[in-house]
Design an enzyme around this catalytic site. Structure first.
Site, PDB file in Angstrom:
ATOM      1  N   ASN A 208      43.862   0.188  84.425  1.00  0.00           N
ATOM      2  CA  ASN A 208      43.792   0.602  86.200  1.00  0.00           C
ATOM      3  C   ASN A 208      42.660   1.677  86.334  1.00  0.00           C
ATOM      4  OD1 ASN A 208      44.731   3.371  85.865  1.00  0.00           O
ATOM      5  ND2 ASN A 208      46.644   2.240  85.189  1.00  0.00           N
ATOM      6  N   ASP A 276      52.109  -0.836  84.732  1.00  0.00           N
ATOM      7  CA  ASP A 276      53.479  -1.117  85.025  1.00  0.00           C
ATOM      8  C   ASP A 276      54.056  -2.343  84.039  1.00  0.00           C
ATOM      9  OD1 ASP A 276      54.301   0.558  87.112  1.00  0.00           O
ATOM     10  OD2 ASP A 276      53.114  -0.518  88.436  1.00  0.00           O
ATOM     11  N   LYS A 286      40.898 -13.618  69.357  1.00  0.00           N
ATOM     12  CA  LYS A 286      40.515 -13.817  70.698  1.00  0.00           C
ATOM     13  C   LYS A 286      40.806 -14.867  71.392  1.00  0.00           C
ATOM     14  CE  LYS A 286      36.116 -13.941  73.364  1.00  0.00           C
ATOM     15  NZ  LYS A 286      35.020 -14.130  73.207  1.00  0.00           N
ATOM     16  N   PRO A 304      58.241   0.680  79.613  1.00  0.00           N
ATOM     17  CA  PRO A 304      59.038   1.698  79.877  1.00  0.00           C
ATOM     18  C   PRO A 304      58.508   2.597  80.890  1.00  0.00           C
ATOM     19  CG  PRO A 304      57.897   2.000  77.473  1.00  0.00           C
ATOM     20  CD  PRO A 304      57.398   0.615  78.153  1.00  0.00           C
ATOM     21  N   ILE A 306      58.070   6.286  81.454  1.00  0.00           N
ATOM     22  CA  ILE A 306      58.038   7.529  80.694  1.00  0.00           C
ATOM     23  C   ILE A 306      58.861   8.447  81.496  1.00  0.00           C
ATOM     24  CG2 ILE A 306      56.874   8.852  79.500  1.00  0.00           C
ATOM     25  CD1 ILE A 306      54.530   6.554  79.318  1.00  0.00           C
ATOM     26  N   PHE A 324      54.180  11.991  89.517  1.00  0.00           N
ATOM     27  CA  PHE A 324      53.196  11.739  90.690  1.00  0.00           C
ATOM     28  C   PHE A 324      53.434  10.498  91.135  1.00  0.00           C
ATOM     29  CE2 PHE A 324      49.417  14.631  90.624  1.00  0.00           C
ATOM     30  CZ  PHE A 324      49.766  15.479  89.702  1.00  0.00           C
ATOM     31  N   LYS A 342      63.905   8.541  90.189  1.00  0.00           N
ATOM     32  CA  LYS A 342      63.506   8.843  88.906  1.00  0.00           C
ATOM     33  C   LYS A 342      63.996  10.130  88.407  1.00  0.00           C
ATOM     34  CE  LYS A 342      59.080   6.034  88.937  1.00  0.00           C
ATOM     35  NZ  LYS A 342      58.138   5.790  88.109  1.00  0.00           N
TER      36      LYS A 342
HETATM   37  O1  C5P Z   1      53.878   3.789  88.963  1.00  0.00           O
HETATM   38  P1  C5P Z   1      54.762   4.775  89.544  1.00  0.00           P
HETATM   39  O2  C5P Z   1      54.231   5.197  91.169  1.00  0.00           O
HETATM   40  O3  C5P Z   1      56.165   4.495  89.613  1.00  0.00           O
HETATM   41  O4  C5P Z   1      54.228   6.263  89.009  1.00  0.00           O
HETATM   42  C1  C5P Z   1      55.090   7.370  89.407  1.00  0.00           C
HETATM   43  C2  C5P Z   1      55.236   8.520  88.368  1.00  0.00           C
HETATM   44  O5  C5P Z   1      55.857   8.023  87.214  1.00  0.00           O
HETATM   45  C3  C5P Z   1      53.884   8.908  87.722  1.00  0.00           C
HETATM   46  O6  C5P Z   1      54.236  10.258  87.389  1.00  0.00           O
HETATM   47  C4  C5P Z   1      53.727   8.330  86.342  1.00  0.00           C
HETATM   48  O7  C5P Z   1      52.816   8.983  85.717  1.00  0.00           O
HETATM   49  C5  C5P Z   1      55.046   8.073  85.936  1.00  0.00           C
HETATM   50  N1  C5P Z   1      55.301   6.659  85.201  1.00  0.00           N
HETATM   51  C6  C5P Z   1      55.639   6.879  83.872  1.00  0.00           C
HETATM   52  N2  C5P Z   1      55.635   5.687  83.243  1.00  0.00           N
HETATM   53  C7  C5P Z   1      55.713   4.336  83.872  1.00  0.00           C
HETATM   54  C8  C5P Z   1      55.312   4.167  85.102  1.00  0.00           C
HETATM   55  C9  C5P Z   1      55.055   5.426  85.888  1.00  0.00           C
HETATM   56  O8  C5P Z   1      55.683   7.911  83.499  1.00  0.00           O
HETATM   57  N3  C5P Z   1      55.653   3.144  83.110  1.00  0.00           N
END
Ligand code: C5P
Length: 398
Positions: A208, A276, A286, A304, A306, A324, A342
């Site tokens: 991304n 995601d 390749k 996962p 995190i 965030f 979360k």
């Molecule tokens: O992608 P999303 O909007 O759910 O992200 C929200 C928060 O979750 C961010 O702080 C991001 O760093 C964290 N996150 C994460 N692991 C993921 C997806 C998002 O720690 N797989």
């Protein structure tokens, strides 16, 4: 706060030098001792007599002063302190430091010292933004020099922007942090940052547009307040800050493992833009264009989460877990729901619609959401947002 600590204070020649007199007073009030060194230009703005009276110490100004050299040589002077502070650090002084010049007492002391150095830059906004000054700053940052400010605001020259010297109280906090006595000294904070790369095959990946700028600024600001920072970063554009422990990773899985391995921590800030999804089984070789011309089908698995994993931990959950929420619509509603889902303590929400220029840009406009409600911060540089967040984290961990 500075009991028994000795500060060698190099005063540069800028209008902000008048604030340095207040800094001398604050250092002494906090129990520190301060020896001022004035450049030739600084003497045009403050007198050696006022600096000496406030410091209750001799003021040094000249490299070739025979009495001074007999009493205390400049090499000894440069090493007699626990910290060298340069305030105001003018464009000229920064250039001399970055270039390793030693043509007056101040620059010679800075070249000869083996103690940590903290700079408080102050200059006209155009000078601050000039590529030469920015290059010098990067050099100094890579040399491990601590920095506080400059602030953004009205300037003595009538212009507006970054370039005002940090206020003496803020410089005092930075001095304490540089000496291991900051508001976050003794605290461990884990910060995730940057994008993740999820391999499709050995040469292709899903990614991304995250540059890692916000996460890097947060890690830097936390370290500036004295925290021990473990910085777990995906492949980001922005270089990791100095003074933190950097754990480079590529994928979300690796990031989760690195975060778990870094615990326990007092706080964790999840600023990474984690992918995601990952490709279920990345190809070992390749992937070739098919003879039929049909593009390959990619099966995706969810990565996962995190933030959610750490926020839900029973053992080892940091006292403060900050996430965030980068959203493109219904920012507040989505971010508020995300905080609950979360189970993190705070969510820093921002609108990353392309027209905001936030993703990959220098500025951010965020809303801090906690259990009590939401607080919108004015749009500011990512560095400023990071400073504000770090100060809030320090308050919360008190
Ligand atoms: O992608 P999303 O909007 O759910 O992200 C929200 C928060 O979750 C961010 O702080 C991001 O760093 C964290 N996150 C994460 N692991 C993921 C997806 C998002 O720690 N797989």
């Amino acid at each position: 706060m500075l009991d028994g600590k000795r500060i060698l204070l190099i005063v540069g020649g800028g209008i902000a030098a008048f604030k340095t007199l207040e800094l001398i007073r604050l250092i002494r009030k906090s129990g520190g001792a301060v020896t001022p060194v004035l450049t030739r230009a600084a003497k045009e703005f403050v007198t050696p007599l006022s600096a000496s009276a406030l410091a209750a110490d001799k003021v040094y100004t000249d490299l070739f002063d025979l009495t001074d050299e007999a009493e205390m040589g400049h090499i000894e002077l440069s090493r007699s302190a626990d910290l060298v502070v340069v305030a105001p650090a003018t464009a000229d002084l920064l250039a001399k430091m970055a270039g390793g010049h030693a043509d007056d007492l101040a620059s010679t002391l800075l070249m000869a010292t083996d103690t940590p150095v903290l700079i408080a830059p102050a200059m006209n906004v155009r000078m601050w933004l000039h590529p030469a000054n920015q290059r010098n700053l990067t050099t100094l940052e890579n040399d491990g020099i601590f920095r506080i400010g400059p602030d953004e605001g009205d300037m003595a020259c009538g212009e507006y922007g970054p370039g005002r010297m940090a206020e003496p109280e803020a410089i005092l906090d930075s001095i304490a942090s540089a000496l291991g006595n900051g508001p976050l000294s003794g605290k461990h904070v884990v910060v995730t940052s940057g994008p993740t790369h999820e391999p499709i095959d050995p040469v292709r990946y899903i990614a991304n547009r995250s540059s890692g700028a916000q996460g890097t600024a947060i890690a830097k600001a936390l370290a500036g307040l004295g925290a021990k920072v473990t910085f777990v970063t995906g492949p980001a554009e922005v270089a990791p800050p100095s003074g933190v422990s950097v754990i480079p990773v590529e994928t979300a899985d690796q990031m989760l493992n690195a975060v778990k391995a870094a615990l326990p921590a007092d706080a964790a800030v999840f600023a990474a833009a984690v992918a995601d999804w990952r490709v279920t089984r990345a190809a070992k070789g390749k992937i070739k264009k098919g003879k039929s011309g049909a593009p390959p089908k990619l099966n995706l698995d969810e990565n996962p989460d995190i933030l959610a994993t750490v926020a839900r931990m029973r053992k080892n959950r940091p006292e403060l877990v900050v996430g965030f929420a980068a959203e493109t619509d219904n920012v507040l509603a989505n971010a508020t729901a995300k905080r609950k889902r979360k189970r993190c303590d705070w969510i820093v929400a921002n609108d990353v619609s392309p027209e905001t220029g936030i993703m990959g840009g220098d500025e951010n406009a965020v809303t801090l959401i906690d259990a009590k409600g939401a607080e919108s911060w004015p749009r500011a540089s990512k560095v400023e947002v990071a400073r504000r967040l770090a100060a809030r984290i320090a308050d919360a961990l008190k």
